[in-house]
Design a protein around this motif. Structure first.
Motif, PDB file in Angstrom:
ATOM      1  N   TRP A  63      35.503 -26.299  -3.500  1.00  0.00           N
ATOM      2  CA  TRP A  63      36.760 -26.214  -2.744  1.00  0.00           C
ATOM      3  C   TRP A  63      36.437 -25.632  -1.373  1.00  0.00           C
ATOM      4  O   TRP A  63      35.678 -24.676  -1.270  1.00  0.00           O
ATOM      5  N   LYS A  64      37.021 -26.244  -0.366  1.00  0.00           N
ATOM      6  CA  LYS A  64      36.703 -25.888   1.010  1.00  0.00           C
ATOM      7  C   LYS A  64      37.968 -25.395   1.702  1.00  0.00           C
ATOM      8  O   LYS A  64      38.954 -26.132   1.772  1.00  0.00           O
TER       9      LYS A  64
ATOM     10  N   ASP B 104      35.152 -34.916   5.050  1.00  0.00           N
ATOM     11  CA  ASP B 104      34.845 -34.541   6.446  1.00  0.00           C
ATOM     12  C   ASP B 104      34.727 -35.752   7.361  1.00  0.00           C
ATOM     13  O   ASP B 104      35.168 -35.741   8.497  1.00  0.00           O
TER      14      ASP B 104
ATOM     15  N   ASP C 181      36.186 -20.464   0.345  1.00  0.00           N
ATOM     16  CA  ASP C 181      35.533 -21.573  -0.354  1.00  0.00           C
ATOM     17  C   ASP C 181      35.247 -21.208  -1.809  1.00  0.00           C
ATOM     18  O   ASP C 181      35.195 -20.030  -2.165  1.00  0.00           O
TER      19      ASP C 181
ATOM     20  N   SER D 268      40.557 -24.770   4.526  1.00  0.00           N
ATOM     21  CA  SER D 268      40.802 -25.665   5.661  1.00  0.00           C
ATOM     22  C   SER D 268      40.873 -24.900   6.976  1.00  0.00           C
ATOM     23  O   SER D 268      41.322 -23.758   7.022  1.00  0.00           O
TER      24      SER D 268
ATOM     25  N   VAL E 299      29.670 -26.986  -2.727  1.00  0.00           N
ATOM     26  CA  VAL E 299      31.065 -26.583  -2.558  1.00  0.00           C
ATOM     27  C   VAL E 299      31.990 -27.379  -3.489  1.00  0.00           C
ATOM     28  O   VAL E 299      31.836 -28.588  -3.668  1.00  0.00           O
TER      29      VAL E 299
ATOM     30  N   GLY F  73      43.311 -25.513   1.315  1.00  0.00           N
ATOM     31  CA  GLY F  73      42.022 -26.161   1.554  1.00  0.00           C
ATOM     32  C   GLY F  73      42.007 -27.562   0.978  1.00  0.00           C
ATOM     33  O   GLY F  73      43.059 -28.158   0.740  1.00  0.00           O
TER      34      GLY F  73
ATOM     35  N   TYR G  57      32.245 -22.196  -4.729  1.00  0.00           N
ATOM     36  CA  TYR G  57      30.943 -22.849  -4.911  1.00  0.00           C
ATOM     37  C   TYR G  57      30.562 -22.922  -6.376  1.00  0.00           C
ATOM     38  O   TYR G  57      30.947 -22.063  -7.174  1.00  0.00           O
TER      39      TYR G  57
ATOM     40  N   GLY H 214      35.914 -30.440  -2.590  1.00  0.00           N
ATOM     41  CA  GLY H 214      34.608 -30.971  -2.210  1.00  0.00           C
ATOM     42  C   GLY H 214      34.483 -32.388  -2.752  1.00  0.00           C
ATOM     43  O   GLY H 214      35.280 -32.830  -3.578  1.00  0.00           O
TER      44      GLY H 214
ATOM     45  N   ASN I  56      23.520 -20.922   4.700  1.00  0.00           N
ATOM     46  CA  ASN I  56      24.944 -20.664   4.552  1.00  0.00           C
ATOM     47  C   ASN I  56      25.112 -19.311   3.873  1.00  0.00           C
ATOM     48  O   ASN I  56      24.798 -19.151   2.705  1.00  0.00           O
TER      49      ASN I  56
END
Length: 485
Positions: free
Chosen positions: A183-184, A72, A140, A186, A181, A200, A142, A203, A171
Motif C-alpha cells: 500500500w502506497k 504510477d 506505506d 498518496s 510495497v 493511498g 510493505y 501496490g 529506501n
RNA sequence: GGCGACGUAGCCAAGUGGUAAGGCAGAGGUCUGCAAAACCUUUAUUCACCGGUUCGAAUCCGGUCGUCGCCUCCA
C-alpha cells in the motif's frame, strides 16, 4: 493427457485440475496507459489458444484476466496529458478492446479491474499485517520478504543473490531492501482511497492476489503471464497469497517468451515496439496469428517484415487448399486416386495434432502437421483434376474440415476460403492502377489472339498486365488472374 | 556478479534416448505454344564446440564459446 511446462518446478507436468474437468486460469493483463504492441498480442494470443485448446479437449475453463487501471505509469502519463488517471485508463482499455477484437481474441469470463477491488486488497493487506508478514512504515505498507519461507522459489533465486547485484534504490522506509510495497500513501493530487493506513493506493502485486482469490479461490490451477513477470510480480503474488492462506497459490505457472526485434526484447523502455494496429494496417489478423503460432510459446520470437510475409504466404497456401477442395466435383469417377499412405496421413491428422498440442501446446508442430496434410490433399486434387471419386471427395472434404477445425484452435482459417481469396485480391487491386473490367477486357483480347495462335500478341498483353502487377494463369477452364505482390 | 533460457539447412522452425517434421527461398522435372499456378523429386551422414554415460545421444551429464533475458517498469 495434457502436459504443461511449469515454471515453478521447471518440468512438464500433467494437467490435473483441482476440480475434475474444470480448469481455473488467471492471466495478468495490461496496465492501461498506452496502445498495445505485438508483444502484448503474443500474450493475448497464446492464452487465447490455450483456452481454446482446453475447451476443445473437453475442459470447462474459467478464464480471468485483469486490468491494472491504477499505477504510477498511469498517473504519470495522465499528468503529462493533463487528463485524469481514470479517463486515461478507461481510454486505453477501449483501445485494447479495439485491437483484441480485431485479432479475434476471445473475451475472458471475467475481466476485473484493480480499482473495483480496493476493499479486497485492503482486507488481504490487513491479513498480512495480522500475520506479521507486513508492516506499516510511514504512510506505506510493505511485505516482509525475509519472513516468508521460500521467497524466490519461482524465479530460482535467494535473497542474498538478489541483493548482491540488485540495482535497487535505497529506501529508508524498508526494513529489508527486497521488501515490496503493498500500500502506497498518496501524494497530493494523486488518486486515493481510504484505508486503515491513511489515504493511498494499492501496490501492483496485491491486486492479482486479491482478484484471483475472489474469483478463483485460494488455490487454482494455472497462473499465466510473460516471462518478465516471473520476478518480481509473480514471486510477490505467491508471497502474498500463500503468506495469508498457508496454501499453494497456483499449481502451474505458464510463462510465454518475448517478441524481439533484431533479437532484442521489444519494450516500451527501449522504444523499439510496434503497436498491434500498426501491423494490422499491413497484415490481416490471421497472418499475425500464424506468425505467432509458428514458434513454440516459450521461445523468443523475432519480429520482422520477412517473417510476416512468410506467414502470409503460408496462410494463402492453407486457404488455397480449402478453396481447391470446395471446387471439387464428383463426376462419377470410380477408382480412388489416393495411396494408402496418403489416406492414412489425412485420417490420422487429428490424432497427431492432438499429440503435438497435448505436449505443452506445441503449435509449431501442430501447424507443421496441417501443412503436411494440405500437401497431401493438394496432390490428390491435382491428380484427379478436381474430379475425385465419391470416396476420395469424402476424404478430401473431411480432411479439409479437420484442417479448418484444428486451425480454429489457433483462430486460423475462420473465413470462407473463396471470400478470403477474393477479398485479398480486391484489396491488392485497390493499390494498382487498373480495374477488373480492364483486366477482363485484356484477357478476352488475349484469348482471341491465342485462338489465332498469335502467341506474340497474346504474350504482349500478358506482359502488359504483368507490368500492372497482374499475373495470368492459363488452366483447362480458361484464364484466371492474380495480383502479384 | 547471481539466476535462467537458447544455439538444428541460405532463412524461419519442430523434434518427450531408437537413426533429422513443416514453412520460406533455391535447383531439376510433370503440365503448358511459352509461361504462371499446382504437383513430384531434390537441398543437414548431421544438430555451436569438447569430453562423458549408453548397444544407441540433436535429445541425458560435465565443461567451453556465443546470443538473449531476468535481477528496476515491462507481455
Amino acid at each position: 493427457m495434457i502436459q504443461i511446462y511449469n515454471t515453478l518446478t521447471r518440468k512438464k507436468e500433467l494437467l490435473k485440475p483441482i476440480e475434475e474437468g474444470h480448469v481455473k486460469l488467471y492471466v495478468c493483463g495490461i496496465t492501461s496507459y498506452d496502445y498495445c504492441h505485438i508483444g502484448h498480442a503474443r500474450s493475448f494470443l497464446v492464452f487465447d489458444m490455450i483456452v481454446r485448446y482446453l475447451r476443445y479437449r473437453g475442459y470447462r475453463v474459467t478464464f480471468i484476466r485483469n486490468f491494472t487501471d491504477i499505477d504510477d505509469k498511469i498517473i504519470n502519463r495522465a499528468n503529462e496529458q493533463k487528463v485524469s488517471s481514470e479517463d486515461l485508463a478507461n481510454r486505453f482499455i477501449k483501445e485494447f478492446y479495439l485491437d483484441t477484437d480485431r485479432l479475434g481474441i476471445l473475451r475472458p469470463d471475467l475481466e476485473p479491474r484493480a480499482t473495483e477491488h480496493i476493499p479486497e486488497m485492503i482486507e488481504l493487506i490487513q491479513e498480512l499485517i495480522d500475520k506479521d508478514l507486513a508492516y506499516q512504515s510511514g504512510s506505506d505498507v510493505y511485505f516482509r520478504v525475509a519472513d516468508f519461507p521460500g521467497y524466490g522459489k519461482l524465479s530460482g533465486r535467494n535473497l542474498e543473490d538478489m541483493q548482491a547485484g540488485a540495482r535497487i534504490e535505497v529506501n529508508e522506509k524498508k526494513q529489508h531492501p527486497m521488501d515490496f510495497v503493498l500500500w502506497k500513501g498518496s501524494k497530493p493530487g494523486e488518486p486515493k482511497w481510504d484505508s486503515p493506513w491513511g489515504e493511498g493506493r494499492p501496490g501492483w502485486h496485491i491486486e492479482c492476489s486479491a482478484m484471483s482469490r475472489k474469483y478463483l479461490g485460494e488455490t487454482f490451477d494455472i497462473h499465466g503471464g510473460g516471462q518478465d513477470l516471473v520476478f518480481p510480480h509473480h514471486e510477490n503474488e505467491i508471497a502474498q497469497s500463500t503468506g495469508t492462506t498457508g496454501k499453494p497459490f497456483a499449481n502451474i505457472w505458464i510463462h510465454h517468451g518475448f517478441v524481439t526485434i533484431r533479437d532484442e526484447k521489444m519494450s516500451k523502455s527501449l522504444n523499439n515496439f510496434l503497436t498491434i494496429r500498426e501491423i494490422l494496417e499491413q497484415y490481416q489478423p490471421e497472418v499475425i496469428r500464424l506468425f505467432i503460432f509458428s514458434t513454440h510459446y516459450r521461445n523468443p520470437l523475432d519480429f520482422s517484415e520477412a517473417a510476416l510475409q512468410d506467414a502470409e504466404i503460408g496462410l494463402d497456401r492453407l486457404y488455397d487448399c480449402l478453396a481447391r477442395i470446395a471446387g471439387c466435383r464428383d463426376e462419377g469417377r470410380k477408382k480412388s486416386a489416393v495411396s494408402v499412405k496418403d489416406r492414412e496421413k489425412i485420417e490420422s491428422l487429428q490424432q497427431r495434432f492432438e499429440y503435438a498440442m497435448d505436449n505443452d501446446f506445441n503449435t509449431a508442430q501442430g501447424l507443421g502437421l496441417l501443412f503436411d496434410a494440405v500437401k497431401v490433399m493438394n496432390k490428390v486434387v491435382q491428380t484427379v483434376q478436381a474430379k475425385p471419386s465419391a470416396e476420395d471427395l469424402d476424404l478430401l472434404q473431411k480432411g479439409g474440415e479437420t484442417v479448418r477445425e484444428l486451425a480454429g484452435i489457433m483462430g486460423l482459417l475462420q473465413q470462407d476460403p473463396v471470400v478470403y481469396i477474393e477479398s485479398k485480391k480486391r484489396k491488392l487491386l485497390d493499390r494498382l492502377d487498373i480495374s477488373v473490367a480492364d483486366i477482363e477486357q485484356m484477357i478476352t483480347e488475349r484469348a482471341e489472339a491465342r485462338q489465332k495462335k498469335d502467341w506474340a500478341a497474346g504474350d504482349k498483353i500478358r506482359d502488359r498486365l504483368l507490368e500492372y502487377g497482374i499475373e495470368l494463369q492459363d488452366g483447362p477452364e480458361g484464364t484466371t488472374w492474380e495480383v502479384k505482390i
